[in-house]
Structure formats: structure tokens, C-alpha cells
Scaffold this active site. Structure first.
Site, PDB file in Angstrom:
ATOM      1  N   ASN A  41       1.242  -1.364  -0.399  1.00 16.19           N
ATOM      2  CA  ASN A  41      -0.210   0.107   0.208  1.00 16.19           C
ATOM      3  C   ASN A  41       0.773   1.645   0.108  1.00 16.19           C
ATOM      4  O   ASN A  41       1.729   1.467   0.872  1.00 16.19           O
ATOM      5  CB  ASN A  41      -1.014  -0.520   0.982  1.00 16.19           C
ATOM      6  CG  ASN A  41      -1.753   1.219   1.865  1.00 16.19           C
ATOM      7  OD1 ASN A  41      -1.439   2.150   0.484  1.00 16.19           O
ATOM      8  ND2 ASN A  41      -2.109   1.161   2.710  1.00 16.19           N
ATOM      9  N   TRP A  42       0.652   1.283  -1.325  1.00 14.95           N
ATOM     10  CA  TRP A  42       2.000   2.796  -0.955  1.00 14.95           C
ATOM     11  C   TRP A  42       1.346   4.509  -0.375  1.00 14.95           C
ATOM     12  O   TRP A  42       1.914   5.422  -0.597  1.00 14.95           O
ATOM     13  CB  TRP A  42       2.159   3.335  -3.361  1.00 14.95           C
ATOM     14  CG  TRP A  42       2.749   1.995  -3.289  1.00 14.95           C
ATOM     15  CD1 TRP A  42       3.716   0.706  -2.738  1.00 14.95           C
ATOM     16  CD2 TRP A  42       3.082   2.672  -4.794  1.00 14.95           C
ATOM     17  NE1 TRP A  42       4.397   0.032  -3.690  1.00 14.95           N
ATOM     18  CE2 TRP A  42       3.879   1.066  -5.336  1.00 14.95           C
ATOM     19  CE3 TRP A  42       3.207   3.533  -6.147  1.00 14.95           C
ATOM     20  CZ2 TRP A  42       4.272   0.208  -6.587  1.00 14.95           C
ATOM     21  CZ3 TRP A  42       3.840   2.847  -7.463  1.00 14.95           C
ATOM     22  CH2 TRP A  42       4.497   1.666  -7.005  1.00 14.95           C
ATOM     23  N   LYS A  43       0.087   4.319  -0.037  1.00 15.13           N
ATOM     24  CA  LYS A  43      -0.133   4.689   0.581  1.00 15.13           C
ATOM     25  C   LYS A  43      -0.664   6.781  -0.483  1.00 15.13           C
ATOM     26  O   LYS A  43       0.143   6.056  -1.670  1.00 15.13           O
ATOM     27  CB  LYS A  43       0.152   5.853   1.527  1.00 15.13           C
ATOM     28  CG  LYS A  43       0.128   4.249   3.201  1.00 15.13           C
ATOM     29  CD  LYS A  43      -0.038   4.451   4.639  1.00 15.13           C
ATOM     30  CE  LYS A  43      -0.296   3.247   4.784  1.00 15.13           C
ATOM     31  NZ  LYS A  43      -0.155   2.931   6.286  1.00 15.13           N
ATOM     32  N   HIS A  56      -9.348   1.067   4.884  1.00 12.03           N
ATOM     33  CA  HIS A  56      -8.689   1.519   5.176  1.00 12.03           C
ATOM     34  C   HIS A  56      -8.846   2.171   6.756  1.00 12.03           C
ATOM     35  O   HIS A  56      -9.184   2.835   6.366  1.00 12.03           O
ATOM     36  CB  HIS A  56      -7.253   1.862   4.262  1.00 12.03           C
ATOM     37  CG  HIS A  56      -6.505   1.894   5.011  1.00 12.03           C
ATOM     38  ND1 HIS A  56      -5.891   2.871   6.661  1.00 12.03           N
ATOM     39  CD2 HIS A  56      -5.042   1.124   4.849  1.00 12.03           C
ATOM     40  CE1 HIS A  56      -4.128   2.693   6.369  1.00 12.03           C
ATOM     41  NE2 HIS A  56      -3.464   1.380   6.169  1.00 12.03           N
ATOM     42  N   GLU A 113      -7.419   4.614   7.721  1.00  9.97           N
ATOM     43  CA  GLU A 113      -6.581   6.171   7.489  1.00  9.97           C
ATOM     44  C   GLU A 113      -8.477   6.388   6.453  1.00  9.97           C
ATOM     45  O   GLU A 113      -8.096   8.229   7.123  1.00  9.97           O
ATOM     46  CB  GLU A 113      -5.849   6.569   7.067  1.00  9.97           C
ATOM     47  CG  GLU A 113      -3.957   6.157   7.500  1.00  9.97           C
ATOM     48  CD  GLU A 113      -2.947   5.483   7.134  1.00  9.97           C
ATOM     49  OE1 GLU A 113      -3.380   5.736   5.344  1.00  9.97           O
ATOM     50  OE2 GLU A 113      -2.858   4.523   7.635  1.00  9.97           O
ATOM     51  N   GLU A 145      -5.145  -4.881  10.604  1.00 10.24           N
ATOM     52  CA  GLU A 145      -4.550  -3.289  10.402  1.00 10.24           C
ATOM     53  C   GLU A 145      -4.692  -3.326  12.135  1.00 10.24           C
ATOM     54  O   GLU A 145      -5.633  -2.072  11.683  1.00 10.24           O
ATOM     55  CB  GLU A 145      -4.802  -2.646   9.462  1.00 10.24           C
ATOM     56  CG  GLU A 145      -3.990  -3.471   8.055  1.00 10.24           C
ATOM     57  CD  GLU A 145      -3.532  -2.618   7.080  1.00 10.24           C
ATOM     58  OE1 GLU A 145      -2.155  -2.908   6.750  1.00 10.24           O
ATOM     59  OE2 GLU A 145      -3.949  -1.122   7.171  1.00 10.24           O
ATOM     60  N   GLY A 151       2.757   2.384  10.912  1.00 16.19           N
ATOM     61  CA  GLY A 151       3.608   3.429  10.736  1.00 16.19           C
ATOM     62  C   GLY A 151       4.345   3.499  11.966  1.00 16.19           C
ATOM     63  O   GLY A 151       4.686   4.498  11.768  1.00 16.19           O
ATOM     64  N   SER A 154       3.227  -2.135   9.865  1.00 13.33           N
ATOM     65  CA  SER A 154       4.235  -2.012  10.173  1.00 13.33           C
ATOM     66  C   SER A 154       5.502  -3.556  10.333  1.00 13.33           C
ATOM     67  O   SER A 154       6.253  -4.055  10.892  1.00 13.33           O
ATOM     68  CB  SER A 154       4.813  -1.369  12.077  1.00 13.33           C
ATOM     69  OG  SER A 154       4.855  -0.176  12.144  1.00 13.33           O
ATOM     70  N   GLY A 198       3.174  -1.246   4.796  1.00 12.34           N
ATOM     71  CA  GLY A 198       2.680   0.541   3.776  1.00 12.34           C
ATOM     72  C   GLY A 198       4.374   0.762   3.529  1.00 12.34           C
ATOM     73  O   GLY A 198       4.727   0.510   2.229  1.00 12.34           O
ATOM     74  N   GLY A 199       5.370   1.206   4.784  1.00 11.91           N
ATOM     75  CA  GLY A 199       6.340   1.822   4.354  1.00 11.91           C
ATOM     76  C   GLY A 199       7.598   1.245   3.611  1.00 11.91           C
ATOM     77  O   GLY A 199       8.048   1.478   2.716  1.00 11.91           O
TER      78      GLY A 199
END
Ligand code: 13P
Length: 251
Positions: A12-14, A97, A99, A168, A174, A213, A234-235
Site C-alpha cells: 500500500n503505497w499510500k 483502511h 486512515e 491492521e 506506521g 509495521s 505500507g512503508g
């Protein structure tokens, strides 16, 4: 009876990337991904769907979106319909998600409607569920994730076995704080039981991903758990060597 299923590793590149950065990242992934033993997807920002569709063409990388409208078409400024995503070869769409739940006020019912819209267009929704830190500390983790998943089951009962679920925990996203493999497995088992009640034997083929994470160092121990069928990353999905190591850990 459970069905054999490949794990799924989805990046997930966000809201990250650029034409140049996307080209470099996908090139690095293509160069070293080989023939992975898991399914792999990259969920990219909407403006780059056309670009990344071209970049992943002929590779094992599937294209994903980060959201989808609950509506089919019409006066919904700023939204993208499932049919539009399908036009660009999108195979997966993240829905719900945390977010989007947090910053865009998406309710359980909205998330369920988005999952239905994706399924109707032949796109696999990756349905995100997860508790906040205060919900966990209050002992409400199971209740929260079961409520979030129940809305999606209620709206999609007949084709629930076509979804992917992503657990999640919000406190792990994150933050560098990962759920331990045991913490994650405990919640995944709850979700699997709930899916069994809804889909019977077909529940065994529904992939339940862990996200929060996940990185090159902790992926193998998380992915070794009985009910962890992949990861939503993500990251670490923005760094080719890290994402490749997670893919390699998913057998
Ligand atoms: P991080 O891997 O950066 O914690 O993000 C997880 C996530 O939210 C994936 O959807």
C-alpha cells in the site's frame, strides 16, 4: 476442508510516489521478483494507475487501488468507480483502511458498500479491520473487528468467499510497533471463525492479511502463523529490497 491458497503480499503505497519514483520502484521489483510463490500486488495512488498498469504489464505484480466509490457513477466529485478502476486493469481495491475511516469518516456500512461495488465489478476488495490502541487497552479488540467484518458479511453474504481481509491494528500502522505473531494470530483466528460461520468451508480459502509495521525482519515470523495468509505493507513496500524480502518470506 480448507483449500490450498497462495499467500498475498500487497504493498500500500499510500500517498507516496511520482512518475519517476514509481518507474524506479517497479523496475527494481521486476528485476528481482522472479517467479514468486505468493501473489503480489501494488496498491497505488489513483493518478498513477495508468502509469503503473503499463509498468507491471507482463510481470507477476498485480495492480491495486487504495479505495473505490460505493457508487456506480454520477455526481460524486473526486471519487473513482469500480468500473473505472477495472478499465485500468485493477485486480484489488483496499476498502476501509483505518486512515479512511479516521480522516474521511467512513462507517462500517460505507466500507461494506464499497466492498460490494468492487465485487460487482470483478475487483477483489481488501477489507481492512482493526482496533485503536484505546480499544485494545479497554479489551474491545475482538468486538471491534467482529463488528467491522460483520457489516461486510451482511452486505456481501453470497460472495463473501471472494474477499480478502486485512487485520491492521491501528496502533501498529506506521509506528514501528508490530503486533507480535501471537497477538496477530489470536485476532486472525477470531476473524477466521467469523468467516466460517458466514461461508462454511469456503472460509478456508479467504486470505486474511496482517498489516502494521510489517517489514523484512519480522515478516517471516508473522507469516508462519496458521491464519496469517499474507501482508498489507505500507512503508516497507516503498523500498524494493525490503518489499522483495517480504515476498520471499511468503511461501
Ligand atoms: P505500515 O506498514 O507503514 O505500518 O502501514 C501499514 C498499512 O497501513 C498498510 O495498509
Amino acid at each position: 476442508m480448507t483449500h490450498p491458497k497462495k499467500k498475498l503480499i500487497a504493498g500500500n503505497w499510500k500517498m507516496n510516489g511520482s512518475l519517476a519514483a514509481n518507474a524506479a520502484l517497479v523496475a527494481a521489483l521486476r528485476e528481482s521478483v522472479g517467479t514468486p510463490s505468493c501473489d503480489v500486488a501494488v496498491c497505488v495512488p489513483a493518478p498513477y494507475l495508468a502509469q503503473v498498469q503499463g509498468l507491471v504489464d507482463g510481470s507477476p505484480l498485480a495492480l491495486g487501488a487504495q479505495d473505490v466509490s460505493a457508487h456506480a457513477q454520477g455526481a460524486y466529485t473526486g471519487e473513482q468507480s469500480a468500473a473505472m478502476l477495472k478499465d485500468f486493469g485493477v485486480r484489488y481495491a483496499i476498502v476501509g483502511h483505518s486512515e479512511r475511516r479516521q480522516y474521511h469518516g467512513e462507517s462500517d456500512d460505507t466500507v461494506a458498500a464499497k466492498a460490494a461495488a468492487a465485487l460487482a465489478a470483478g475487483i477483489t476488495p481488501i477489507v481492512c479491520v482493526g482496533e485503536t490502541l484505546s480499544e485494545r487497552e479497554a479489551g474491545h479488540t475482538q468486538e471491534v473487528v467482529r463488528r467491522q467484518l460483520a457489516a461486510v458479511i451482511h452486505a456481501n453474504g453470497h460472495c463473501i468467499s471472494e474477499i480478502v481481509v486485512a487485520y491492521e491494528p491501528v496502533w501498529a500502522i506506521g509506528t514501528g510497533k508490530t503486533a507480535t505473531p501471537e497477538q496477530a494470530q489470536a485476532v486472525h483466528a477470531v476473524l477466521r471463525t467469523q468467516l466460517h460461520h458466514a461461508a462454511g468451508d469456503l472460509a478456508g480459502r479467504i486470505r486474511i492479511l496482517y498489516g502494521g509495521s510489517m517489514n523484512a525482519a519480522n515478516a517471516a515470523s508473522l507469516l508462519a502463523q496458521a491464519d496469517i495468509d499474507g501482508g498489507l505493507i505500507g512503508g516497507a513496500s516503498l523500498k524494493a529490497p525490503d518489499f522483495l524480502q517480504i515476498i520471499a518470506a511468503a511461501r
